[in-house]
Design an enzyme around this catalytic site. Structure first.
Site, PDB file in Angstrom:
ATOM      1  N   ILE A   1       0.827  -1.217   0.000  1.00 38.75           N
ATOM      2  CA  ILE A   1       0.000   0.000   0.000  1.00 38.75           C
ATOM      3  C   ILE A   1       0.859   1.264   0.000  1.00 38.75           C
ATOM      4  O   ILE A   1       0.342   2.371   0.109  1.00 38.75           O
ATOM      5  CB  ILE A   1      -0.959   0.026   1.210  1.00 38.75           C
ATOM      6  CG1 ILE A   1      -0.186  -0.111   2.526  1.00 38.75           C
ATOM      7  CG2 ILE A   1      -2.018  -1.053   1.082  1.00 38.75           C
ATOM      8  CD1 ILE A   1      -1.049   0.046   3.766  1.00 38.75           C
ATOM      9  N   GLY A   2       2.147   1.102  -0.108  1.00 38.92           N
ATOM     10  CA  GLY A   2       3.017   2.276  -0.134  1.00 38.92           C
ATOM     11  C   GLY A   2       4.458   1.902   0.096  1.00 38.92           C
ATOM     12  O   GLY A   2       4.789   0.737   0.351  1.00 38.92           O
TER      13      GLY A   2
ATOM     14  N   GLY B   1       7.910   3.258   2.216  1.00 39.56           N
ATOM     15  CA  GLY B   1       8.494   4.152   3.196  1.00 39.56           C
ATOM     16  C   GLY B   1       9.941   4.443   2.871  1.00 39.56           C
ATOM     17  O   GLY B   1      10.467   4.044   1.827  1.00 39.56           O
TER      18      GLY B   1
ATOM     19  N   GLY C   1      11.562   0.858   3.263  1.00 41.13           N
ATOM     20  CA  GLY C   1      10.888  -0.388   2.958  1.00 41.13           C
ATOM     21  C   GLY C   1       9.460  -0.202   2.509  1.00 41.13           C
ATOM     22  O   GLY C   1       8.910   0.894   2.580  1.00 41.13           O
TER      23      GLY C   1
ATOM     24  N   ASP D   1      11.090  14.394  10.605  1.00 39.66           N
ATOM     25  CA  ASP D   1      10.653  14.217   9.211  1.00 39.66           C
ATOM     26  C   ASP D   1       9.148  14.421   9.101  1.00 39.66           C
ATOM     27  O   ASP D   1       8.453  13.641   8.455  1.00 39.66           O
ATOM     28  CB  ASP D   1      11.059  12.844   8.690  1.00 39.66           C
ATOM     29  CG  ASP D   1      10.909  12.730   7.166  1.00 39.66           C
ATOM     30  OD1 ASP D   1      10.777  13.784   6.509  1.00 39.66           O
ATOM     31  OD2 ASP D   1      10.914  11.610   6.645  1.00 39.66           O
TER      32      ASP D   1
END
Length: 597
Positions: free
Chosen positions: A334-335, A337, A340, A456
């Site tokens: 789903i994405g 990072g 990872g 971040d």
């Protein structure tokens, strides 16, 4: 550089609404005819050679919102007629030779936010009516001749972030009402004749900088960061003060010293087990955060089935995650990072979790291990409704990953990029998102010991649930601030959100997150990253209002008048947060309090 007689070279312009003539070499006197410029909202003539008095006729310019005559050679008293300027938000008369007192009608400034009368020859007492300016966040009366006591009414200025009363002749005790100044981050009352105890400052959690030097104050130094971190120069000259600070005498019954925190890096051989929060806390118990009661209740109610698995059979949960993702197949991704992929895994219990996987090829990489460790350490003992819920982790040769609660709406960045999602993200939701992020950062900075700096913060790292509630995620670059070290680090974060001082100091402080938060506010209001807008600092509330109208995201339905006022206030806070000087930025505690009002 412009030179000329300001009283001769400028006439009356009925349609003029802005005059900015600061930092030139104009001389002469301010003409009372300027009051005839009926549309004038901003008048800036700082840093010139202007002489004479402030014309009382300016009090008829009731549309004025910003007035700056600082760093000139003005004399005489502050005309009481200026108090008729009920729309004024900024009044700066510092660095002149003004005399007399502050007009007692000063409380007639209902919208005044910024008042600087420093470095003049003002005298008498500070009027109690100062406490009626409830929107005031900056008050500087330093380097004058004010006497008598500090009026207790200043304690009613709950939005005040900066207060400077230094270099006067104030006497008596500090009013106990100062305990109400919960937004205060900078306080300077040095070089006066103040006496009594300073224990009231124990209650000011948002205080960052303090200077109480050269008074007659006494008693123990408050056990709060502003005093623990203060240089001796900010405390000296008070014979009665005591505490565990070099240069002060020890107290006879001093409080226990601030306990030094020990740090450890622990990655035991866990095999293929997921370790529950309860077990992790035994190992990483060196960090403590005040728990959010609502989050505790929600956790115990909603996540019982998941915790029952993760607490008693880590291998089973590990197998379930592998099965649910078909051994981490790309179809469940789903994405991606920073280090990872992220997968969606639906367990047999019905729980849905997000699994953040370390890239296999980096499983033995030093940087990957460090980021993984940072994220685990940051989440230990954290309980806040606006921080993504952490369930556990696995660190092994085969697979290394972290397990979180799954948030259905995805990242804030993705919602702002998508046209339909951006329409659904109405203004009430956007305001609530900003408030949620502010409260979470305040929690990390002020309720965790040592404080946690995210480093971040960006729209990519804000996740939304089905109710569009914000949750801060991705703590891979987070840093625990060690009070006994300088906290220097490598540059980390997302371009466009990184505080400018990190480029040349590499020193991490909470103010780095504050800067990123300011950028985030602008992005939510505009619908995209603010880019060059960050370097454009409006000088008045009117300019900010015009700016908001100009940059407002057009995809949602227009905001209601009440929400429009909120958005203008949010943009003001944003510009405070992105100040170039980190000391000029509010703390996240102060920012969250301003948002709560």
């Amino acid at each position: 550089m412009l030179i000329g007689n300001i009283s001769e070279d400028f006439g009356v312009y009925p349609s003029l609404d802005f005059i900015g003539l600061s930092d030139n070499q104009f001389y002469g006197e301010i003409s009372p005819k300027w009051a005839l410029c009926k549309n004038l909202s901003t008048l800036l003539i700082a840093g010139n050679n202007i002489t004479g008095r402030i014309p009382s006729e300016l009090g008829d310019s009731i549309q004025l919102q910003s007035l700056d005559f600082s760093s000139n050679h003005l004399v005489g008293e502050i005309p009481k007629e200026l108090t008729k300027l009920t729309s004024l938000s900024r009044l700066i008369l510092s660095g002149n030779q003004l005399s007399g007192g502050i007009p007692w009608e000063v409380g007639s400034f209902p919208d005044l936010e910024y008042l600087d009368l420093s470095v003049n020859r003002l005298s008498q007492s500070i009027p109690e009516a100062v406490g009626d300016m409830l929107k005031l966040y900056y008050l500087n009366l330093s380097s004058n001749n004010f006497g008598q006591r500090i009026p207790a009414q200043i304690g009613g200025l709950t939005q005040l972030t900066d207060l400077d009363l230094s270099y006067n002749m104030l006497s008596g005790e500090i009013p106990t009402q100062f305990q109400s100044l919960q937004s205060l981050s900078t306080l300077n009352i040095s070089y006066n004749n103040l006496s009594g105890s300073i224990t009231i400052f124990d209650e000011l959690r948002g205080l960052v900088y303090v200077d109480i030097a050269h008074n007659d104050l006494q008693g123990p130094i408050p056990d709060v960061p502003a005093f623990r971190n203060a240089p001796i120069q900010a405390l000296e000259g008070n014979e009665g003060l005591c505490g565990n600070i070099s240069g002060l005498k020890p107290c006879n019954h001093s409080r226990k010293g601030h306990r030094k925190l020990l740090y450890a890096i622990l990655f035991p051989l866990l095999g293929a087990a997921i370790v529950s929060i309860a077990i992790l806390a035994l190992f990483f118990g060196f960090k403590r955060c005040r728990k959010d009661a609502d989050e505790e209740i929600e956790s115990s109610m909603n996540d019982a089935s998941l915790f029952s698995i993760s607490s008693f059979d880590g291998k089973l949960l590990y197998s379930e995650i592998k099965s649910a993702t078909k051994n981490f197949s790309s179809q469940f991704s789903i994405g991606k990072g920073g280090y990872g992929n992220v997968y969606r895994a639906e367990l047999s219990s019905g729980d849905i979790v997000a699994v953040k996987m370390v890239h296999p090829q980096r499983s033995d990489d030093v940087r990957a291990a460090k980021e993984f460790q940072n994220e685990v350490m940051a989440f230990i003992d954290i309980r806040h409704r606006n921080i993504v819920k952490f369930y556990g982790f696995c660190w092994s040769d085969e697979h290394s990953f972290l397990v979180y609660k799954y948030l259905e709406k995805g990242s804030l960045a993705a919602n702002l990029r998508d046209e339909q999602a951006a329409k659904e993200l109405d203004w009430d939701k956007r305001v609530n998102i900003i408030k949620g992020v502010a409260h979470a950062l305040s929690y990390l900075h002020h309720d965790c010991s040592p404080p946690i700096v995210h480093r971040d913060l960006s729209s990519n790292n804000i996740l939304l649930d089905l109710e569009f509630e914000a949750h801060i995620s991705d703590f891979g670059t987070a840093k625990l601030l060690n009070p006994d070290s300088s906290n220097w680090t490598n540059l980390a974060g997302t371009y466009g959100y990184i505080a400018p001082e990190l480029a040349y100091t590499m020193k991490v402080t909470e103010k780095c997150d504050v800067y990123s938060f300011g950028v985030l506010i602008m992005e939510v209001i505009m619908g995209s990253h603010p880019s060059d807008l960050i370097s454009t600092l409006p000088s008045s509330s009117h300019e900010i209002q015009l700016l908001v109208n100009d940059v407002l995201d057009q995809r949602p339905l227009p905001p209601s008048p009440d929400v429009q006022v909120q958005l203008i206030s949010l943009m003001k806070i944003a510009f405070m947060c992105v100040a170039d000087n980190p000391h000029s930025r509010p703390t996240m505690y102060v920012a969250s309090q301003l948002l709560a009002d």
